[in-house]
Structures are given as structure tokens and as C-alpha cells.
Write a protein that holds these residues in place. Structure first.
Motif, PDB file in Angstrom:
ATOM      1  N   ARG A 157       3.668 -15.518 -14.010  1.00  0.00           N
ATOM      2  CA  ARG A 157       3.965 -14.191 -14.531  1.00  0.00           C
ATOM      3  C   ARG A 157       4.108 -14.160 -16.054  1.00  0.00           C
TER       4      ARG A 157
ATOM      5  N   ASP B 110       2.227  -7.076 -15.499  1.00  0.00           N
ATOM      6  CA  ASP B 110       2.725  -8.177 -14.674  1.00  0.00           C
ATOM      7  C   ASP B 110       1.644  -8.708 -13.732  1.00  0.00           C
ATOM      8  N   ALA B 111       1.918  -9.848 -13.126  1.00  0.00           N
ATOM      9  CA  ALA B 111       1.027 -10.480 -12.155  1.00  0.00           C
ATOM     10  C   ALA B 111       1.870 -11.100 -11.062  1.00  0.00           C
ATOM     11  N   ASP B 112       1.228 -11.488  -9.966  1.00  0.00           N
ATOM     12  CA  ASP B 112       1.992 -12.034  -8.844  1.00  0.00           C
ATOM     13  C   ASP B 112       2.192 -13.541  -8.932  1.00  0.00           C
TER      14      ASP B 112
ATOM     15  N   GLU C 283       2.913  -4.779 -11.706  1.00  0.00           N
ATOM     16  CA  GLU C 283       1.675  -5.538 -11.538  1.00  0.00           C
ATOM     17  C   GLU C 283       0.459  -4.714 -11.940  1.00  0.00           C
TER      18      GLU C 283
END
Length: 250
Positions: A131, A126-128, A72
Motif C-alpha cells: 500500500r 490506495d491499493a490492496d 482503492e
């Protein structure tokens, strides 16, 4: 297996890293203007060594390379500190399914390489949520004048998926390809899943055009999601890195 499958290099977590000419197709495509995504099954010890070898080969050819990792973005400041030698890789928060000793070893190795090659970039993409969309957006912002090499879970490498459910969404590779980016993808697959303790694994390169590629694609990747089987692998990936147990046929 067909004669087009060529034996790669033996690779154990404790062994030296080198790339065989059998992976020339991958190396050739790691160049400015391309986004090359290497897929993995998370926590497999061979993957970090293989990916590090690709990074080293790219540095030897182009000096600079931008690396994208499935971490992330809020960890970027810590990653920068690791690259600068200010913090150990153990300080980085990596999702449990992805995290293992080999991943952190690889990041520490990148820090060593960056001391010799300052223009090397290691980026958390990345992201929460959303994605694939967010990772694609981040990669789209990478400078195209440098090679871009990315390590993601194997499903993110699919450039085409025929979903059987309305909730299906395109993967990172498909999003980028649909936007006109030149995307080359090479998922790694481990067949069988386990080897005996004294076997170890060796690697094989399988071109997407080889007849063996399609059943491997359908049986080890498409079978994991609600999607139709493909009739050709060439629309979906560019090749496979196949890890087999020593002495076993595939």
C-alpha cells in the motif's frame, strides 16, 4: 504547554468550517512543488472538517488543488461520477476502518467545490497490497505545478522510522522524501481519546520543533509499531494538529 502552542479553532462536525491563522505553517506549505500529507485517526469527526477547510483555503489561494484519498484506485470511476454529480458518495466503496459519515460528507463537499472549481482533482490512491509503495507511486505522478493535499492514516505521514524488525517498511512520506520529493506532513492526534459529551474539542498547532512534539510523536504514533523512539521530531514530521477536550490541559 509552551507559549509556542497557539489555540486553534473550535470544530464540531455540525459547525462551520474556518481556518485560523494559527495553522499558517500548514497553509504556507500547501503550494505547487510540495506534497502535503495530513494524517488522521480514522473515523474521527473533526478530521473531514479540518481537511475540507484546508482544501477551501488552498482553492482561495491557488484555485486548483489535487487531493489524494486513502481509497482503492478501482473506485476512481465512481469518484469521478460523484464529482460530476452523477452518483452520491454512498456508492463509493471505502474500507470499513476508514469509512464513516464524515468521510462521505467531505467527498460530497468536494463535489460541490468542483462545480465551482473544475480544476480540482479528487484521486483514489490506495491499493490492496504494498500500500505505501503504491500510494507513493500514485502521488509521484500528480502534476507538481498544482498544490497536492493528501489525507491518510497517521502512520503513513512518518518520514523516518527506525524499525526494530526486519519486516518494517517505509511509509508513504518516507518513500517520497527518499526519492527527492518535497514532503510536508502533519499528523492529527486526539488527546485524550474521548471527551465528555458536552465538551467538544478544540485544536492546537504544534510545530515539530516545539518540545511537546517529540513525546506526542513517540507516545501516540511510534508506540503503535515495532520501532525505536525518536530523539527529534523534526526529522519525522513537520508539525502536529492536536485535538484536545475543551477545558482540559495537555
Amino acid at each position: 504547554m509552551s507559549k509556542t502552542l497557539t489555540l486553534g479553532f473550535a470544530l464540531m462536525f455540525s459547525g462551520a468550517t474556518c481556518l485560523s491563522n494559527d495553522f499558517a505553517d500548514i497553509e504556507h506549505n500547501i503550494k505547487p512543488g510540495n506534497i502535503v500529507i495530513i494524517g488522521e485517526t480514522h473515523q474521527q469527526p473533526e478530521s473531514p472538517r479540518f481537511f475540507k477547510g484546508l482544501v477551501e483555503a488552498t482553492i482561495a489561494k491557488y484555485q486548483c488543488v489535487s487531493i489524494g484519498l486513502e481509497i482503492e484506485r478501482d473506485q476512481q470511476a465512481i469518484i469521478d461520477d460523484v464529482m460530476a454529480g452523477k452518483e452520491p458518495a454512498s456508492k463509493i466503496k471505502i474500507p470499513f476502518p476508514i469509512d464513516h459519515a464524515g468521510m462521505r460528507w467531505m467527498i460530497e463537499q468536494f463535489a460541490e467545490l468542483k462545480r465551482q472549481t473544475p480544476c480540482l482533482r479528487v484521486e483514489a490512491i490506495d491499493a490492496d497490497q504494498d500500500r505505501d509503495e503504491n500510494m507513493a507511486n500514485r502521488l509521484a505522478d500528480f502534476p507538481a505545478d498544482k498544490p497536492i493535499l493528501v489525507l491518510l492514516g497517521g502512520l503513513h505521514t512518518l518520514k523516518k522510522v527506525n524499525w526494530t524488525v526486519r519486516s518494517g517498511k517505509p511509509a508513504v512520506a518516507e518513500i517520497l522524501a527518499n526519492r527527492g520529493f518535497s514532503v510536508k506532513t502533519y499528523p492529527q492526534r486526539w488527546l485524550p481519546e474521548k471527551c465528555t459529551s458536552d465538551q467538544g474539542r478544540i485544536s492546537l498547532f504544534v510545530s515539530a520543533s516545539d518540545p511537546e512534539a517529540l513525546p506526542i510523536l513517540n507516545q501516540t504514533l511510534m508506540s503503535l509499531i515495532n520501532a525505536k523512539k525518536h530523539r527529534a521530531a523534526t526529522d519525522v514530521i513537520d508539525g502536529l494538529v492536536l485535538w484536545k477536550c475543551k477545558g482540559e490541559k495537555v
